[in-house]
Enzyme design. Structure first.
Site, mmCIF file in Angstrom:
data_model
loop_
_atom_site.group_PDB
_atom_site.id
_atom_site.type_symbol
_atom_site.label_atom_id
_atom_site.label_comp_id
_atom_site.label_asym_id
_atom_site.label_seq_id
_atom_site.Cartn_x
_atom_site.Cartn_y
_atom_site.Cartn_z
ATOM 1 N N LYS A 190 0.859 -1.174 0.000
ATOM 2 C CA LYS A 190 0.000 0.000 0.000
ATOM 3 C C LYS A 190 0.902 1.233 0.000
ATOM 4 O O LYS A 190 1.502 1.576 1.017
ATOM 5 C CB LYS A 190 -0.915 0.031 1.223
ATOM 6 C CG LYS A 190 -1.880 1.230 1.221
ATOM 7 C CD LYS A 190 -1.930 1.871 2.575
ATOM 8 C CE LYS A 190 -2.306 3.296 2.633
ATOM 9 N NZ LYS A 190 -1.924 4.210 1.594
ATOM 10 N N CYS A 301 11.907 10.833 9.669
ATOM 11 C CA CYS A 301 11.541 10.253 10.964
ATOM 12 C C CYS A 301 12.675 10.363 11.977
ATOM 13 O O CYS A 301 12.435 10.469 13.177
ATOM 14 C CB CYS A 301 11.105 8.803 10.792
ATOM 15 S SG CYS A 301 12.325 7.771 9.946
ATOM 16 N N GLU A 399 6.614 14.961 17.275
ATOM 17 C CA GLU A 399 7.259 14.856 15.967
ATOM 18 C C GLU A 399 6.557 15.816 15.004
ATOM 19 O O GLU A 399 5.418 15.597 14.604
ATOM 20 C CB GLU A 399 7.179 13.420 15.435
ATOM 21 C CG GLU A 399 7.937 13.221 14.139
ATOM 22 C CD GLU A 399 7.917 11.778 13.660
ATOM 23 O OE1 GLU A 399 8.922 11.330 13.091
ATOM 24 O OE2 GLU A 399 6.883 11.110 13.849
#
Length: 496
Positions: A190, A301, A399
């Site tokens: 995906k 990240c 984050e």
């Protein structure tokens, strides 16, 4: 030879976009008939329509992957066959490197300079790395009692689900697909709805490379539909994911609610960068800090977005860091000279901008803090350095996934380590020191999957990448990534 802005624009205008999924080796329409409008964040221009698949499309893709796996055309093929097909796959990726670069740049806003010189060739090289690793793995014959022999082999798990993040669409897909395919599995991917085209091109080139139909399937659409269906699917044996911690937790629940599928989750991060006064080159530390916090628009990240500097050199570091940040001025992603590109969408830029405004209210914007309008798009944000905010402020704890970093002074080594570890995440960390003993001492106490000493965000094909705590589990890269997609099988033969 590098292309000019005009040449990249001409190549982009000639690029073909097809938002249909690839199932069983062929492009098909989503059964729902629904599509999602995909815009270029740098211009607001609609460039494609991504087919919005649903659970029935996931069922079809998983069935194709299961049939391909059961046939043995890939899973039981000799190591030499898989090696040659993956090497050809790598060659085709290199051949189409500019197309891959443009797809990712136009989809999610990153500079084409980086996607063409780093992401595309690096992805091809990683397929080559795992292709060569296939024939270099060894099985075991452990000691057993007389009259018996045991063979311990690592076997592919079966059908692997892969969910890819949008910040490095081609690279992150490759980090999962290359070891999964090398191990003999079949895959249903995906891709991110924000950036699907490079993964779709991978599926086309897999067929061209001679990888059997059904081995690599791509199902497009929303995470709430396609991702959920993969997570809950009873015939998916393992799921590999890169994305937010919140979604990673959902996938753990889905695995428990369905067939206890294996998981490898690379989730959020809020990495610390510690700069000690005994650092040998403070200017280099500042330049690397700018790279670690602003590269790829800060949509990384493992971005080193929390910087702690020993008070003795704090003011000097801030000055050098602000100077270095100027190299990351936003601009047209198709301009090879731009510092950073657009954020993935104006909506995401709105969220990042709200954080900057909160920091402006609660602390100090030392540098940056503007949101330029470039080409009619509001998806651009200037690299922003924040100081003087409390320890519980969101720039320290959340984050942000944008070009925003916070810089804070510290007085002692213990204080720096405590502040660095004061986070639910544990993906990466960096430290700068001229003392070898401090480098060993501090790095051993930092809770992070990778600690970079006198550099930032270090990684390579031969070293595992992943995190502790709520940054997830499992490792990408290196031969250790093969462990995500295989497990031990013992065959015991009694002959005496």
């Amino acid at each position: 030879m590098s292309r000019s802005t005009e040449e990249w624009r001409a190549a982009a205008a000639a690029l073909e976009f097809d938002g249909r999924p690839v199932i069983g080796g062929a492009r098909v329409d989503a059964r729902s008939g629904e599509t999602i409008e995909k815009t270029n964040p740098a211009t607001g221009e609609v460039i494609s329509r991504i087919h919005a698949c649903d659970a029935s499309d996931v069922d079809a893709a998983v069935a194709a992957a299961r049939a391909a796996y059961a046939s043995g055309a890939w899973s039981r093929a000799g190591a030499g066959f898989r090696r040659e097909r993956l090497l050809e796959f790598a060659r085709l990726i290199e051949q189409r490197a500019d197309d891959f670069a443009l797809y990712d740049s136009l989809d999610m806003g990153k500079p084409v300079r980086e996607s063409s010189t780093i992401d595309a060739p690096g992805s091809a090289a990683l397929y080559r790395f795992y292709a060569e690793a296939i024939e270099k793995r060894e099985d075991l014959i452990p000691v057993t009692p007389p009259g018996s022999t045991a063979l311990v082999t690592r076997e592919p798990l079966g059908v692997i689900g892969v969910i890819v993040a949008w910040n490095y669409p081609l690279e992150i897909a490759t980090w999962k697909l290359a070891p999964a395919l090398a191990a003999g599995n079949t895959v249903v991917v995906k891709p991110p709805v924000e950036a699907s085209h490079s993964t779709l091109l991978l599926a086309e080139l897999a067929i061209e490379a001679g990888i059997p139909a059904g081995v690599l399937n791509v199902v497009t659409g929303r995470g709430s539909t396609v991702g959920r269906a993969l997570g809950l699917h009873e015939d998916v044996d393992m799921l590999a994911f890169t994305g937010s911690t919140e979604v990673a937790k959902q996938l753990q629940q889905y695995a428990g609610q369905s067939n206890m599928k294996r998981l490898a989750l690379e989730a959020g991060g809020k990495s610390a960068n510690l700069v000690f006064a005994d650092c040998d080159d403070l200017r280099l530390a500042a330049e690397k800090a700018a790279f670690g916090s602003f590269y790829n628009q800060g949509e990384v990240c493992s971005a080193n977005s929390r910087i702690f500097v020993e008070r003795e050199v704090y003011e000097e570091f801030l000055r050098l860091y602000a100077e270095a940040a100027q190299a990351y001025a936003p601009g047209d992603p198709l301009d090879p000279e731009c510092g950073i590109g657009a954020l993935v969408s104006e909506a995401h830029a709105d969220t990042v901008w709200a954080t900057i405004e909160n920091a402006r209210r609660d602390g100090t914007i030392y540098a940056g803090g503007s949101r330029p309008d470039i080409g009619g798009s509001r998806a651009f944000i200037e690299p922003t350095i924040v100081t003087d905010v409390p320890a519980d402020h969101e720039v320290h704890t959340r984050e942000i996934f944008g070009p925003v970093a916070v810089v804070t002074p510290f007085d002692t080594e213990d204080e720096a380590i405590a502040r660095a570890n004061e986070t639910p995440f544990g993906l990466a960390a960096s430290l700068w020191t001229g003392s070898l003993s401090r480098a060993h001492r501090v790095s051993s106490r930092l809770v992070a999957g990778t600690v970079s000493v006198n550099t930032v965000d270090a990684l390579g094909f031969t070293t595992p990448f992943g995190g502790f705590k709520q940054s997830g589990f499992g490792r990408d890269l290196s031969v250790h990534a093969l462990e995500n997609y295989t497990d031990y099988k013992t065959t015991w033969m009694q002959w005496g």
